[in-house]
Each structure stands twice: as C-alpha cells, then as structure tokens.
Design an enzyme around this catalytic site. Structure first.
Site, short mmCIF file in Angstrom:
data_model
loop_
_atom_site.label_atom_id
_atom_site.label_comp_id
_atom_site.label_asym_id
_atom_site.label_seq_id
_atom_site.Cartn_x
_atom_site.Cartn_y
_atom_site.Cartn_z
N VAL A 131 8.65 -6.41 -8.74
CA VAL A 131 8.36 -7.23 -7.57
C VAL A 131 7.41 -6.38 -6.72
O VAL A 131 7.82 -5.39 -6.13
CB VAL A 131 9.64 -7.57 -6.78
CG1 VAL A 131 9.29 -8.43 -5.57
CG2 VAL A 131 10.63 -8.29 -7.66
N PRO A 132 6.14 -6.75 -6.72
CA PRO A 132 5.08 -5.85 -6.24
C PRO A 132 4.97 -5.73 -4.74
O PRO A 132 3.99 -6.13 -4.13
CB PRO A 132 3.82 -6.46 -6.84
CG PRO A 132 4.13 -7.92 -6.92
CD PRO A 132 5.60 -8.02 -7.21
N CYS A 133 5.95 -5.10 -4.13
CA CYS A 133 5.91 -4.91 -2.68
C CYS A 133 4.76 -3.98 -2.29
O CYS A 133 4.34 -3.97 -1.15
CB CYS A 133 7.24 -4.38 -2.17
SG CYS A 133 7.77 -2.85 -2.94
N HIS A 134 4.25 -3.22 -3.27
CA HIS A 134 3.13 -2.32 -2.94
C HIS A 134 1.85 -3.11 -2.68
O HIS A 134 0.89 -2.55 -2.17
CB HIS A 134 2.91 -1.32 -4.08
CG HIS A 134 2.59 -1.94 -5.41
ND1 HIS A 134 3.56 -2.47 -6.24
CD2 HIS A 134 1.41 -2.14 -6.04
CE1 HIS A 134 2.97 -2.95 -7.34
NE2 HIS A 134 1.67 -2.77 -7.24
N ARG A 135 1.84 -4.40 -3.02
CA ARG A 135 0.64 -5.21 -2.76
C ARG A 135 0.69 -5.89 -1.40
O ARG A 135 -0.11 -6.79 -1.13
CB ARG A 135 0.48 -6.26 -3.87
CG ARG A 135 0.25 -5.62 -5.24
CD ARG A 135 0.11 -6.63 -6.36
NE ARG A 135 0.20 -5.94 -7.64
CZ ARG A 135 0.81 -6.43 -8.74
NH1 ARG A 135 1.38 -7.62 -8.68
NH2 ARG A 135 0.86 -5.73 -9.84
#
Length: 171
Positions: A131-135
């Site tokens: 789950v790409p919270c870094h984006r």
DNA sequence: ATTTTGGCGCTAT
DNA sequence: AATAGCGCCAAAA
C-alpha cells in the site's frame, strides 16, 4: 476443516518471510495468512524466525530493485478502521511513478478536508510498499514524513527508484 | 511572504 | 471520559 498442508491454512498465526533490499538497505518482511498478506515491515534487523522464500516477497524485492512492476494484485487482509481502509484502498490505486498529495487523497476518498486524518492513515499503514503510502506527499512540497525504518530517506529512495522524484515539488 | 486558525479520524494517555 | 497530537491543508490575517 481439513487441511492437507499447513501453508494453505486460512487461519492461525500468519507465517513470516524476510529478505534484504540492497536499494533500501533494509530488511523487508511480510506476514502471510492463507494467500493474503496481513503485514509488511521495513526494519534494520532481520526478524527472528522468518523464512526466506515466498513468491510475494520475491515480487516486492524485485519491485524495490527495479522500481517497476505492479503489486496491486497481491491480496491483502488488513485490520484497520473503516476510514483507514477506505483511504488505503484508494491509495493502492496510485501507480508507480506517480504521487498525490494528502489533500488530494482525502478528496478522492470522499472526505475533503480530512487531509490530516489521511496522514494518520498513512502513518498507521500496516503494509508499506504494497500500500504505497510513500507516494503521498505534502501539497506544500518536499517529501513529508515516513514512519517506517529510515524515515523520509527511505521514502525518497522509493520514489527515486520509481522515477517519481521529478514530480515532487522542491526536490 | 509568513503565521494562525480550524477542520479531520484515530490512537494513546 | 476527556484531551492531545499526529506523515496536512486552505483560507484568513
């Protein structure tokens, strides 16, 4: 309920797998129950008792190494609040190479004005990378914060590898 | 241009 | 039970 092989069990304690990402300089570990991932962790130390071979883990490491590949089909089973679930669900549709702001994500989740709450959902994300919270970045520019090991430096490496840094203001 | 203010959903005191 | 404080934002001052 008959179960021929433990690995196919849908209940009980999740199994843990770990591998090292050279690009991140961190261990990546996943917890898998049945065929669903219940957690992803980035850590300095290798977790005790984790095995090292799992197809999902291999795909994650591959993505970390190349910045390419779509991890969106890997099934998840996360224990989070309804609000967080909604936010994470929308977050997962952000493709590699793209970024959105906390505010945009709030709107896309049907909660305009809940930008800060979205930050909370990111901070609690039980499955970083998948789950790409870094984006998700601040509207004001820069990277914002990152809760997993390495902090914002890790966030930067992830975005750099995906070729998204150019889309972040002030970097 | 910079600072303040009020809003958000949740978790940990 | 109540409050504080978070990976923030936009409008106002």
């Amino acid at each position: 309920m008959r179960r021929t092989r433990k690995e196919e069990s849908d209940d009980g304690a999740p199994r843990q797998y770990a591998g090292f990402s050279e690009d991140l300089g961190l261990y990546v570990s996943i917890s898998v129950r049945g065929d669903r991932v219940t957690a992803v962790r980035l850590t300095e130390e290798r977790p005790e008792g984790a095995k090292d071979e799992h197809p999902y883990l291999a795909r994650i490491l591959e993505h970390l190494a190349t910045g390419r590949g779509d991890l969106r089909d890997i099934p998840l089973d996360l224990e989070v609040s309804p609000f967080d679930r909604r936010v994470l669900e929308v977050m997962r549709t952000i493709p590699p190479g793209e970024v959105v702001t906390y505010g945009e994500l709030a709107r896309a989740s049907g909660r305009p004005g809940a930008a800060r709450a979205v930050g909370g959902a990111c901070a609690r994300n039980p499955a970083p990378v998948l789950v790409p919270c870094h984006r998700v970045v601040p509207a004001s520019g820069g990277l914002g914060n990152y809760s997993a090991a390495g902090g914002p430096a890790t966030k930067r490496r992830l975005l750099e590898k995906e070729g998204a840094l150019a889309k972040v203001k002030g970097t």
